[in-house]
Design a protein around this motif. Structure first.
Motif, PDB file in Angstrom:
ATOM      1  N   UNK A 125       0.835  -1.202   0.000  1.00  0.00           N
ATOM      2  CA  UNK A 125       0.000   0.000   0.000  1.00  0.00           C
ATOM      3  C   UNK A 125       0.873   1.256   0.000  1.00  0.00           C
ATOM      4  N   UNK A 126       1.946   1.214   0.774  1.00  0.00           N
ATOM      5  CA  UNK A 126       2.836   2.384   0.863  1.00  0.00           C
ATOM      6  C   UNK A 126       3.637   2.587  -0.418  1.00  0.00           C
ATOM      7  N   UNK A 127       3.914   1.484  -1.118  1.00  0.00           N
ATOM      8  CA  UNK A 127       4.759   1.569  -2.315  1.00  0.00           C
ATOM      9  C   UNK A 127       3.999   1.927  -3.585  1.00  0.00           C
ATOM     10  N   UNK A 128       2.671   1.874  -3.517  1.00  0.00           N
ATOM     11  CA  UNK A 128       1.891   2.052  -4.738  1.00  0.00           C
ATOM     12  C   UNK A 128       2.120   3.431  -5.359  1.00  0.00           C
ATOM     13  N   UNK A 129       2.090   3.445  -6.687  1.00  0.00           N
ATOM     14  CA  UNK A 129       2.350   4.711  -7.378  1.00  0.00           C
ATOM     15  C   UNK A 129       1.148   5.639  -7.297  1.00  0.00           C
ATOM     16  N   UNK A 130      -0.019   5.088  -7.130  1.00  0.00           N
ATOM     17  CA  UNK A 130      -1.222   5.904  -6.982  1.00  0.00           C
ATOM     18  C   UNK A 130      -2.216   5.123  -6.129  1.00  0.00           C
ATOM     19  N   UNK A 131      -3.043   5.845  -5.410  1.00  0.00           N
ATOM     20  CA  UNK A 131      -4.029   5.196  -4.536  1.00  0.00           C
ATOM     21  C   UNK A 131      -5.378   5.864  -4.759  1.00  0.00           C
ATOM     22  N   UNK A 132      -6.389   5.055  -4.953  1.00  0.00           N
ATOM     23  CA  UNK A 132      -7.728   5.636  -5.031  1.00  0.00           C
ATOM     24  C   UNK A 132      -8.568   5.082  -3.885  1.00  0.00           C
ATOM     25  N   UNK A 133      -9.853   5.336  -3.934  1.00  0.00           N
ATOM     26  CA  UNK A 133     -10.702   4.930  -2.812  1.00  0.00           C
ATOM     27  C   UNK A 133     -10.715   3.409  -2.655  1.00  0.00           C
ATOM     28  N   UNK A 134     -10.617   2.684  -3.770  1.00  0.00           N
ATOM     29  CA  UNK A 134     -10.618   1.220  -3.674  1.00  0.00           C
ATOM     30  C   UNK A 134      -9.361   0.725  -2.959  1.00  0.00           C
ATOM     31  N   UNK A 135      -8.230   1.372  -3.214  1.00  0.00           N
ATOM     32  CA  UNK A 135      -7.004   0.969  -2.519  1.00  0.00           C
ATOM     33  C   UNK A 135      -7.147   1.163  -1.014  1.00  0.00           C
ATOM     34  N   UNK A 136      -7.677   2.307  -0.644  1.00  0.00           N
ATOM     35  CA  UNK A 136      -7.903   2.560   0.785  1.00  0.00           C
ATOM     36  C   UNK A 136      -8.884   1.547   1.356  1.00  0.00           C
TER      37      UNK A 136
END
Length: 336
Positions: A125-136
């Motif tokens: 999660x910390x390494x992801x290049x982008x985060x959207x609501x689904x990632x959270x």
RNA sequence: CGGAAGUUAAUUGUGC
């Protein structure tokens, strides 16, 4: 090829994987979308092993998987707890220079969480290049699956500070977290967020609210929210009934069952588990016999070990040992 | 932008 993929997708969305696979096999050529359509069809219908087999075949034919395919097979691994294959695929993704975008990243987060590796989930999660609501939602859901309500809530409030707008899935998750923690104050804050969110009232979120208030011991608020639901279904009734059952309001459980039936809803297996558990807590042997009987004659419920456990428990406590043994012996499944 | 994709509400009992 485009038509072929569409046909594969159409059959698998209709639930006929055999026909989908036939169509897939008959295609003269496969592009990555057709592979993806077939693999996702297997995953969608719970045939995870076939999905992974087809993925192996894809690799064998030297086709380069794309992000969609990675997401599908990772989901398959997560569903069968196949952490070995999942790690191999994660490794393959890293080697193939695929960026950890929101989709592949979220799937990895979810996969590690389901397999019980929350550290690795949050690392991804910390390494992801982008985060959207689904990632959270995926990382929040991961903590919840493992009973860690406080981390889930912390993440939610971090998300708020990042000005990312939660959606209904987020709310379902954090309400469950409040229920786990008995955190009624945070629950009220989130209830307020939901009201301000500006989306249409939703039965699922409403049921989660009922459940949250009930688990926090606030049955009054639970019932108030329940009454305001846009429509009441078996699950929302289930949340309410479970609340009354857990807190020992046996007659309210009966009352709810009656009202529910009057609405034309028939109780399902889970409702009956709650009802029988309530009889057990209250020591109501007669009621338990009555409800068990009505469950059997309704023919709409598949009996599960839980139903028998409740019966055996209530009979055992009441000293009706002979009858308890009778139930034990009559179980259609293996007793544990 | 003619085809595939990630997170999703209620769940029993025994003993410390």
């Amino acid at each position: 090829v485009v038509v072929g993929s569409t046909i594969v997708d159409m059959y698998s969305k209709c639930g006929d994987l055999k026909l989908a696979r036939e169509a897939f096999d008959k295609m003269p050529d496969h592009d990555i979308v057709s592979w993806g359509a077939m693999i996702s069809g297997y995953v969608e219908h719970g045939d995870y092993h076939s999905a992974l087999e087809l993925f192996a075949k894809l690799l064998h034919e030297n086709v380069r998987p794309n992000k969609v395919v990675f997401a599908c097979v990772l989901k398959a691994c997560a569903s069968i707890g196949s952490i070995g294959q999942a790690r191999w695929i994660h490794n393959y993704i890293m080697r193939s220079d695929t960026e950890l975008d929101k989709m592949v990243g979220s799937t990895l987060v979810d996969m590690y969480a389901r397999c019980g590796f929350l550290n690795e989930a949050s690392k991804v999660f910390a390494l992801m290049s982008e985060r959207d609501v689904v990632s959270w939602n995926a990382i929040i859901g991961g903590y919840i699956q493992h009973g860690n309500g406080s981390n889930a809530l912390m993440l939610y409030f971090n998300m708020q500070r990042g000005h990312l707008k939660p959606d209904r899935v987020t709310f379902l998750g954090v309400l469950k977290a409040c229920g786990i923690l008995g955190a009624s104050w945070q629950g009220k804050v989130i209830h307020d967020h939901i009201l301000r969110h500006g989306s249409d009232p939703d039965v699922s979120v409403g049921s989660a609210l009922v459940d949250m208030y009930a688990k926090c011991g606030n049955l009054q608020e639970a019932h108030t929210v329940f009454n305001k639901l846009p429509d009441q279904n078996v699950v929302s009734w289930g949340a309410l009934i479970s609340g009354y059952a857990q807190l020992g309001y046996h007659n309210m459980v009966g009352q709810c069952l009656e009202n529910m039936t009057q609405q034309g809803l028939s109780p399902n297996a889970i409702i009956y588990i709650n009802i029988l558990a309530s009889c057990s807590h209250a020591g109501h042997v007669k009621d338990s016999r009555k409800y068990f009987k009505s469950m059997v004659i309704s023919h709409s419920v598949t009996l599960s070990p839980e139903h028998f456990n409740c019966m055996i428990d209530v009979l055992g406590r009441a000293g009706c040992l002979y009858e308890a043994v009778k139930f034990l012996r009559s179980m259609p499944m293996q007793a544990d």
